[in-house]
Design a protein around this motif. Structure first.
Motif, PDB file in Angstrom:
ATOM      1  N   ASN A  41      18.902  12.563 -10.480  1.00 30.37           N
ATOM      2  CA  ASN A  41      18.569  12.113 -11.828  1.00 30.37           C
ATOM      3  C   ASN A  41      18.183  13.318 -12.684  1.00 30.37           C
ATOM      4  O   ASN A  41      17.067  13.841 -12.581  1.00 30.37           O
ATOM      5  CB  ASN A  41      17.428  11.102 -11.768  1.00 30.37           C
ATOM      6  N   PHE A  42      19.084  13.744 -13.552  1.00 30.74           N
ATOM      7  CA  PHE A  42      18.814  14.903 -14.390  1.00 30.74           C
ATOM      8  C   PHE A  42      17.847  14.573 -15.521  1.00 30.74           C
ATOM      9  O   PHE A  42      17.374  15.486 -16.209  1.00 30.74           O
ATOM     10  CB  PHE A  42      20.123  15.459 -14.960  1.00 30.74           C
ATOM     11  N   TYR A  43      17.532  13.294 -15.743  1.00 31.95           N
ATOM     12  CA  TYR A  43      16.511  12.952 -16.730  1.00 31.95           C
ATOM     13  C   TYR A  43      15.115  13.322 -16.229  1.00 31.95           C
ATOM     14  O   TYR A  43      14.187  13.457 -17.024  1.00 31.95           O
ATOM     15  CB  TYR A  43      16.563  11.458 -17.056  1.00 31.95           C
ATOM     16  N   SER A  44      14.955  13.471 -14.914  1.00 35.39           N
ATOM     17  CA  SER A  44      13.676  13.897 -14.359  1.00 35.39           C
ATOM     18  C   SER A  44      13.482  15.394 -14.589  1.00 35.39           C
ATOM     19  O   SER A  44      14.434  16.130 -14.868  1.00 35.39           O
ATOM     20  CB  SER A  44      13.606  13.589 -12.868  1.00 35.39           C
ATOM     21  N   ASN A  45      12.250  15.851 -14.440  1.00 36.39           N
ATOM     22  CA  ASN A  45      11.985  17.280 -14.604  1.00 36.39           C
ATOM     23  C   ASN A  45      12.645  18.116 -13.523  1.00 36.39           C
ATOM     24  O   ASN A  45      12.929  19.301 -13.735  1.00 36.39           O
ATOM     25  CB  ASN A  45      10.478  17.544 -14.605  1.00 36.39           C
ATOM     26  N   SER A  46      12.882  17.513 -12.361  1.00 41.07           N
ATOM     27  CA  SER A  46      13.530  18.240 -11.280  1.00 41.07           C
ATOM     28  C   SER A  46      14.485  17.321 -10.533  1.00 41.07           C
ATOM     29  O   SER A  46      14.331  16.105 -10.545  1.00 41.07           O
ATOM     30  CB  SER A  46      12.494  18.826 -10.314  1.00 41.07           C
ATOM     31  N   VAL A  47      15.449  17.933  -9.875  1.00 43.43           N
ATOM     32  CA  VAL A  47      16.440  17.220  -9.081  1.00 43.43           C
ATOM     33  C   VAL A  47      16.216  17.601  -7.622  1.00 43.43           C
ATOM     34  O   VAL A  47      16.202  18.787  -7.280  1.00 43.43           O
ATOM     35  CB  VAL A  47      17.869  17.574  -9.518  1.00 43.43           C
ATOM     36  N   SER A  48      16.025  16.609  -6.757  1.00 39.28           N
ATOM     37  CA  SER A  48      15.754  16.882  -5.354  1.00 39.28           C
ATOM     38  C   SER A  48      17.070  17.055  -4.603  1.00 39.28           C
ATOM     39  O   SER A  48      17.887  16.135  -4.523  1.00 39.28           O
ATOM     40  CB  SER A  48      14.946  15.737  -4.738  1.00 39.28           C
ATOM     41  N   VAL A  49      17.270  18.249  -4.048  1.00 41.07           N
ATOM     42  CA  VAL A  49      18.474  18.562  -3.294  1.00 41.07           C
ATOM     43  C   VAL A  49      18.065  19.291  -2.018  1.00 41.07           C
ATOM     44  O   VAL A  49      17.400  20.331  -2.081  1.00 41.07           O
ATOM     45  CB  VAL A  49      19.448  19.438  -4.106  1.00 41.07           C
ATOM     46  N   LEU A  50      18.435  18.727  -0.862  1.00 39.09           N
ATOM     47  CA  LEU A  50      18.175  19.360   0.422  1.00 39.09           C
ATOM     48  C   LEU A  50      16.687  19.683   0.605  1.00 39.09           C
ATOM     49  O   LEU A  50      16.317  20.704   1.165  1.00 39.09           O
ATOM     50  CB  LEU A  50      19.022  20.638   0.557  1.00 39.09           C
ATOM     51  N   GLY A  51      15.822  18.800   0.109  1.00 40.88           N
ATOM     52  CA  GLY A  51      14.393  18.997   0.249  1.00 40.88           C
ATOM     53  C   GLY A  51      13.794  20.012  -0.696  1.00 40.88           C
ATOM     54  O   GLY A  51      12.611  20.338  -0.594  1.00 40.88           O
TER      55      GLY A  51
END
Length: 611
Positions: A41-51
């Motif tokens: 979700n790019f609307y969030s401040n960060s994108v969770s990828v691979l922890g």
């Protein structure tokens, strides 16, 4: 290939096709892509990828990490005006993307985005990470249309110069469709190609026979389980093959278990070992049986143990079971790797019987009966007013339940692996039993709970653990709670690094462990140092407890152990990801500084392998 029905708070599996891959291969693929199973979700401040938390170009603090360029205004296929924006990371070492996106002029909604992480970014083993998303307008809403992600995985810790490293290409594609007001997603994690099903299956079969696949599969299974597979048996756990203690000297063993090639519903585990200083053989083993019971996991077993354990070994500390490569006792890592021979050992004789049961996907329980005899030695004196006792025997019934929330698990034969999520895990344990020593006996009970949680935020990750418990009744001191201190140079996030071993003892206690790891927001800005990909780490730990005087009426408490006069605290700062695998921390003891024979400050290190 999988199909899911999505709702606001649920994800329901509709169908799944693994192309007849063996379970081991499916587990490998699941491990590789599980880091992309969260919502991107790019609307969030960060994108969770691979922890890891990657800063979104739409973050509220995006201007601190990105440069933006509005390059054009265009009209989409449906005639709506959109703005095309190019974004670039200000510091290629930060976990921030390069790419472009389009914004709908009327609703200011994201219509598509193409993002790629710079190859210099502070991320281990991964490069060429790319994410593409597109959205479509349905009524008053924009819903996902397609999502692609891909990356190259280098599975060597150290790259050799002038030699191209072997790589794995991992890709995942999600296609979304709105069917009867229900959002359906078709997920393709590893078979993304234009081949028809038959051709794809044939190619999969061919890949399984290649030396590269067989080698990668063997390494992955060993890294996941901690066992070497040799025919019908598995050698391990690897860390238990040898250790160094002052009582045993160099100890060498051959721990092994049968695997599914021999028996699918039965497992036999044996561990003979020999100490070259005490010149004694030790041995342990158990047998487990899967019992068909509806669709739940039900396992029964029994075990025998005649060996040494840590004096402060906690049978109800299930945290080490969260890590398949940990044992909860002394092993190769805690002795040889700590550059010290551990001295906190006592001889044990144990008989146990147990049952595991899954109540649901999120609740599992374990019943255990233990008959344990601890033998006296100089570090475990069993005496009262000058009268010594040869051994302490306890007979205990224990019931433990583990609660999780949407956490996925992988069951490999009789071994379970937890695919960590950003939701908490809770353990609750109740004990009841009797103790015997000399001609004395008595009843006791214990209750304890553990709350473990890991989270992510824009600049890094944090985790904390709260553990609390109480001993019911008057008991000999070995049945009280030893707050786990540390001896040696290595660091354990769930032990107190500067607390002496067995320094504090309690019948009512609580401990708190917290850890914050940043993505290099300071080190990424330092010339030359930034190329080491170091990451900041900060910790704070605290413990407190009380102790009734009535316990000492049964057995003298050793002078090395005492009750808390004030809460014990310690804190550290340091860095991790040194050479991609190591952390180094400067740790300060903050309380009880006037006690004799304590360490107020120290440098600790640990192996910490992450993306």
């Amino acid at each position: 290939e999988s199909s899911y029905a999505l709702s606001a708070d649920d994800k329901k599996l509709i169908s799944k096709n693994t192309f007849d891959l063996p379970d081991e291969s499916v587990n490998i693929v699941s491990g590789l892509v599980r880091g992309m199973e969260t919502d991107l979700n790019f609307y969030s401040n960060s994108v969770s990828v691979l922890g890891k938390s990657l800063i979104s170009p739409l973050a509220s603090v995006g201007k601190s990490f990105y440069r933006y360029y509005i390059t054009d205004s265009i009209y989409s296929e449906n005639g709506k005006k959109e703005y095309n924006v190019i974004f670039r990371s200000k510091n290629t070492k930060n976990l921030a993307f390069n790419g472009e996106l389009r914004i709908d002029s009327a609703t200011l909604s994201l219509t598509c985005i193409n993002a790629e992480l710079p190859k210099q970014a502070n991320l281990n083993f991964i490069h060429n990470l790319r994410i593409n998303q597109s959205f479509e307008n349905v009524g008053d809403y924009w819903i996902p249309k397609r999502e692609n992600s891909a990356w190259n995985l280098t599975y060597e810790l150290f790259n050799k110069e002038k030699q191209k490293s072997s790589e794995l290409f991992v890709t995942k594609r999600n296609d979304f469709a709105l069917v009867n007001n229900e959002l359906i997603v078709e997920s393709d994690s590893f078979a993304n190609s234009d081949y028809v099903l038959k051709e794809l299956q044939e190619r999969m079969d061919a890949v399984l026979q290649t030396p590269l696949y067989k080698t990668a599969s063997y390494i992955a299974n060993t890294a996941m389980s901690g066992y070497f597979k040799v025919g019908f048996i598995d050698i391990g756990q690897i860390i238990d093959i040898t250790r160094l203690t002052k009582i045993e000297g160099v100890r060498v063993g051959l721990p092994f278990r049968t695997n599914e090639k021999l028996m699918k519903n039965v497992i036999l585990t044996l561990h003979p070992a020999y100490g070259f200083r005490d010149k004694e053989w030790k041995y342990s083993g158990n047998i487990q049986l899967k019992i068909p019971y509806f669709s739940q996991r039900l396992i029964a077993g029994a075990g025998y143990f005649n060996d040494y354990r840590r004096i402060d070994y906690d049978y109800n500390n299930y945290l080490w079971r969260e890590d398949p490569l940990a044992s909860g006792d002394e092993n190769f890592v805690t002795t040889f790797f700590a550059f010290t021979a551990q001295h906190r050992m006592s001889k044990r004789n144990e008989i146990s019987a147990f049952i595991y049961n899954d109540w649901s996907e999120n609740i599992e329980s374990k019943w255990v009966y233990r008959d344990v005899t601890c033998w006296e030695n100089e570090l475990l004196p069993l005496s009262k007013s000058g009268v010594s006792y040869n051994a302490l025997n306890t007979k205990t019934g224990s019931f433990t339940t583990r609660f999780s929330f949407g956490e996925k698990t992988i069951d490999k034969h009789f071994q379970r692996f937890y695919v960590k999520s950003l939701r908490p895990v809770i353990y609750a344990t109740v004990d009841a039993g009797k103790y015997y020593y000399g001609n004395k006996e008595g009843n006791f009970g214990r209750i304890s709970t553990t709350f473990l949680h890991k989270g992510q935020f824009m600049l890094g990750e944090w985790r904390y653990m709260i553990d609390a418990g109480k001993v019911l009744g008057d008991v000999p001191y070995p049945l009280l709670k030893f707050i786990q201190g540390k001896e040696g140079g290595e660091y354990n996030r769930f032990e107190f690094a500067l607390m002496n071993n067995r320094e504090y003892i309690a019948d009512t206690y609580g401990t708190f462990f917290s850890e914050l790891i940043l993505n290099g927001i300071v080190f990424n800005r330092i010339p030359l140092i930034k190329h080491l990909n170091l990451r900041e780490i900060v910790t704070f730990k605290a413990a407190y407890g009380t102790l009734s005087d009535s316990h000492s009426k049964l057995m003298d408490i050793p002078t090395v152990s005492s009750t808390f006069q004030q809460p014990y605290t310690e804190a550290s700062v340091g860095f991790c990801n040194l050479l991609g695998v190591m952390s180094v921390q400067s740790i300060w003891r903050l309380s009880d500084l006037n006690k004799p024979n304590i360490q107020k400050w120290g440098i600790k290190f640990n192996i910490m392998l992450t993306f």
